[in-house]
Design an enzyme around this catalytic site. Structure first.
Site, PDB file in Angstrom:
ATOM      1  N   TYR A 171      46.613  12.362  -5.250  1.00 35.99           N
ATOM      2  CA  TYR A 171      46.510  11.472  -4.353  1.00 35.99           C
ATOM      3  C   TYR A 171      47.566  10.447  -3.856  1.00 35.99           C
ATOM      4  O   TYR A 171      47.677   9.169  -5.394  1.00 35.99           O
ATOM      5  CB  TYR A 171      45.101  11.296  -4.591  1.00 35.99           C
ATOM      6  CG  TYR A 171      43.843  11.463  -3.978  1.00 35.99           C
ATOM      7  CD1 TYR A 171      43.991  12.883  -3.225  1.00 35.99           C
ATOM      8  CD2 TYR A 171      42.880  11.242  -4.161  1.00 35.99           C
ATOM      9  CE1 TYR A 171      43.100  14.120  -2.982  1.00 35.99           C
ATOM     10  CE2 TYR A 171      41.850  12.120  -3.278  1.00 35.99           C
ATOM     11  CZ  TYR A 171      42.202  13.700  -3.035  1.00 35.99           C
ATOM     12  OH  TYR A 171      41.163  14.939  -2.928  1.00 35.99           O
ATOM     13  N   LYS A 204      44.956  19.442  -6.403  1.00 35.56           N
ATOM     14  CA  LYS A 204      44.326  19.644  -5.320  1.00 35.56           C
ATOM     15  C   LYS A 204      44.931  18.591  -4.611  1.00 35.56           C
ATOM     16  O   LYS A 204      45.148  17.074  -5.469  1.00 35.56           O
ATOM     17  CB  LYS A 204      42.532  19.138  -5.979  1.00 35.56           C
ATOM     18  CG  LYS A 204      42.011  18.712  -4.560  1.00 35.56           C
ATOM     19  CD  LYS A 204      40.801  17.409  -4.772  1.00 35.56           C
ATOM     20  CE  LYS A 204      39.844  16.895  -4.305  1.00 35.56           C
ATOM     21  NZ  LYS A 204      39.041  16.072  -3.963  1.00 35.56           N
TER      22      LYS A 204
HETATM   23  P1  FBP Z   1      35.909  14.620   0.566  1.00 37.25           P
HETATM   24  O1  FBP Z   1      36.106  16.478   0.776  1.00 37.25           O
HETATM   25  O2  FBP Z   1      34.515  13.677   0.912  1.00 37.25           O
HETATM   26  O3  FBP Z   1      37.119  13.669   0.998  1.00 37.25           O
HETATM   27  O4  FBP Z   1      36.091  14.601  -1.265  1.00 37.25           O
HETATM   28  C1  FBP Z   1      36.898  15.080  -1.855  1.00 37.25           C
HETATM   29  C2  FBP Z   1      38.219  13.680  -2.476  1.00 37.25           C
HETATM   30  O5  FBP Z   1      39.181  14.165  -3.238  1.00 37.25           O
HETATM   31  C3  FBP Z   1      36.781  13.427  -3.842  1.00 37.25           C
HETATM   32  O6  FBP Z   1      36.286  14.170  -5.009  1.00 37.25           O
HETATM   33  C4  FBP Z   1      37.156  12.524  -3.723  1.00 37.25           C
HETATM   34  O7  FBP Z   1      35.893  11.440  -4.086  1.00 37.25           O
HETATM   35  C5  FBP Z   1      37.783  11.651  -2.011  1.00 37.25           C
HETATM   36  O8  FBP Z   1      37.506  13.058  -1.492  1.00 37.25           O
HETATM   37  C6  FBP Z   1      37.999  10.785  -2.172  1.00 37.25           C
HETATM   38  O9  FBP Z   1      38.022   9.748  -1.045  1.00 37.25           O
HETATM   39  P2  FBP Z   1      39.735   8.714  -0.497  1.00 37.25           P
HETATM   40  O10 FBP Z   1      40.147   9.253  -0.014  1.00 37.25           O
HETATM   41  O11 FBP Z   1      38.722   7.874   0.528  1.00 37.25           O
HETATM   42  O12 FBP Z   1      39.016   7.420  -1.870  1.00 37.25           O
END
Ligand code: FBP
Length: 306
Positions: A171, A204
Site C-alpha cells: 500500500y 495484494k
Molecule cells: P477492505 O476490503 O475492507 O478494504 O480490506 C482490505 C484491507 O487491505 C484490509 O486488510 C485492511 O485493513 C484495509 O484494507 C486497509 O484499509 P485502508 O486503506 O482504509 O487503511
C-alpha cells in the site's frame, strides 16, 4: 487431490519454493468454490486494528465475534481467511482444517501518527495455528518503508524455510504521496512490482485509478501508453508488473459500497487477468445473507468465461 492444469502451472512459476510452500499455495488455490481455477476470493479481517472496532463492526454487530468471520468465509466458499493473531487464536480449535488461513503478522492502527506497522505475529504462531501463509503489509513511500521491507525480508525467509507462503499487502503511503498518488496506476504497479521483488507469493494492491502520478514516470507512460480509461487494461498493467503474471495478484475491496460498483471492479480484475479479490468491509459490514449473496456474485464473475 489431483491438481488442475491451471494450479500446476501456477505452482511451476514458484521455482525456488520447497514442497511445503507449494502445498500451502495449492491449499489456498484449491479451496472453496473457485478451487482449481487459479482465481481466489479471500476474506481479510484486520480492520479492527487498522480502523478500530466500531468503525469496522458497528454496521453488522455479529462481526464483533471472531467466529463470525471463519463461518462467513467457509459458508461463502472462499479460498482463505486472513486475520491477526488474536482473531485466529479465538477460532483456532473450532475451525481447524475448515479453511486455509493467513496470519497477518504486522498491523498498524488509527491512533498511530506514523505510516508504520508493528510486528504482531510470528512464523511460529502461523505454524502453531495451522496457517497456510503469513500476511505482511509494506507502505512504499513511507519514511518507514525500508524498515518494513527489511522486516519482511527476515520474516519471508523464515516463512519460506518453514514451508509457508507469503502474502504481501503493498500500500503506497507517505509524505510524498497524496490521495491520488496512493492509487495511481504507475504507483500501484510500482508497489506491486516491489512486492514481487521482495519475494511475495501473493501480492495484494488496491485497484488502480487512471492517474499517472510520479513525475519521473510520466514521460515513459506518454511514450508507452496504457489505455488508462479501461479498467481491465489497468489491471493487466498491474499483472505485467507482477513478473508478467508469474506472481499471483489480488485486489482489495475498499470501503463498503454498492454491490454494482464492486462487481464492476471484479469484472475488470477478471478481464484483466488478475487472480482475484480480497474483500473485507464489503463482506462483513453487510448482514450475513447480503454478504453471502455478494460473495457468491463475485465468485460467479470469476467462474465466468473471460
Ligand atoms: P477492505 O476490503 O475492507 O478494504 O480490506 C482490505 C484491507 O487491505 C484490509 O486488510 C485492511 O485493513 C484495509 O484494507 C486497509 O484499509 P485502508 O486503506 O482504509 O487503511
Amino acid at each position: 487431490m489431483k491438481l488442475t492444469p491451471r494450479v500446476a502451472k501456477i505452482l511451476s512459476w514458484y521455482e525456488s519454493d520447497n514442497p511445503g510452500t507449494k502445498a500451502n499455495l495449492a491449499r489456498i488455490l484449491n479451496a472453496g468454490r473457485l478451487g482449481g481455477t487459479g482465481r481466489m476470493v479471500i476474506l481479510p479481517v484486520d480492520q479492527g486494528f487498522e480502523h478500530g472496532p466500531a468503525r469496522s463492526f458497528a454496521p453488522n454487530p455479529a462481526a464483533y465475534d471472531p467466529h463470525y468471520h471463519f463461518e462467513l468465509a467457509i459458508e461463502a466458499g472462499l479460498n482463505a481467511y486472513a486475520a491477526p493473531l488474536g482473531s485466529l487464536e479465538a477460532g483456532a480449535a473450532t475451525f481447524a482444517g475448515c479453511i486455509p488461513t493467513i496470519l497477518k503478522v504486522n498491523s498498524s492502527n488509527s491512533l498511530a501518527t506514523t505510516k508504520d506497522q508493528a510486528v504482531t505475529g510470528s512464523v511460529s504462531d502461523a505454524l502453531r495455528l495451522g496457517c497456510s501463509a503469513i500476511g505482511f503489509t509494506i507502505y512504499p513511500g513511507s519514511e518507514y518503508a525500508f524498515d518494513l521491507m527489511e522486516e519482511l525480508r527476515d520474516m519471508a525467509e523464515d516463512a519460506k524455510a518453514a514451508g509457508l507462503a507469503v502474502v504481501v499487502w503493498s500500500y503506497p503511503r507517505g509524505p510524498n504521496l497524496d490521495k491520488v498518488a496512493e492509487t495511481a496506476l504507475d504507483i500501484a504497479a510500482y508497489a506491486a512490482h516491489m512486492a514481487a521483488l521482495l519475494g511475495a507469493h501473493i501480492i495484494k494492491v488496491k485497484p488502480p485509478t487512471e492517474a499517472i502520478s510520479l513525475d519521473a514516470a510520466k514521460k515513459t507512460y506518454a511514450s508507452h501508453p496504457v489505455e488508462v480509461g479501461d479498467a481491465a487494461k489497468r489491471i493487466a498493467h498491474i499483472v505485467q508488473a507482477c513478473f508478467n503474471g508469474r506472481r499471483l495478484v489480488v485486489f482489495s475491496g475498499g470501503e463498503s459500497r454498492g454491490a454494482d460498483s464492486l462487481l464492476d471492479d471484479v469484472r475488470a480484475i477478471h478481464a484483466g487477468g488478475g487472480n482475484g479479490s480480497i474483500v473485507g468491509r464489503n463482506a462483513f459490514q453487510r448482514s450475513k445473507p447480503d454478504a453471502l449473496k455478494l460473495l457468491s456474485d463475485i465468485i460467479d464473475v470469476y467462474l465466468s468465461e473471460v
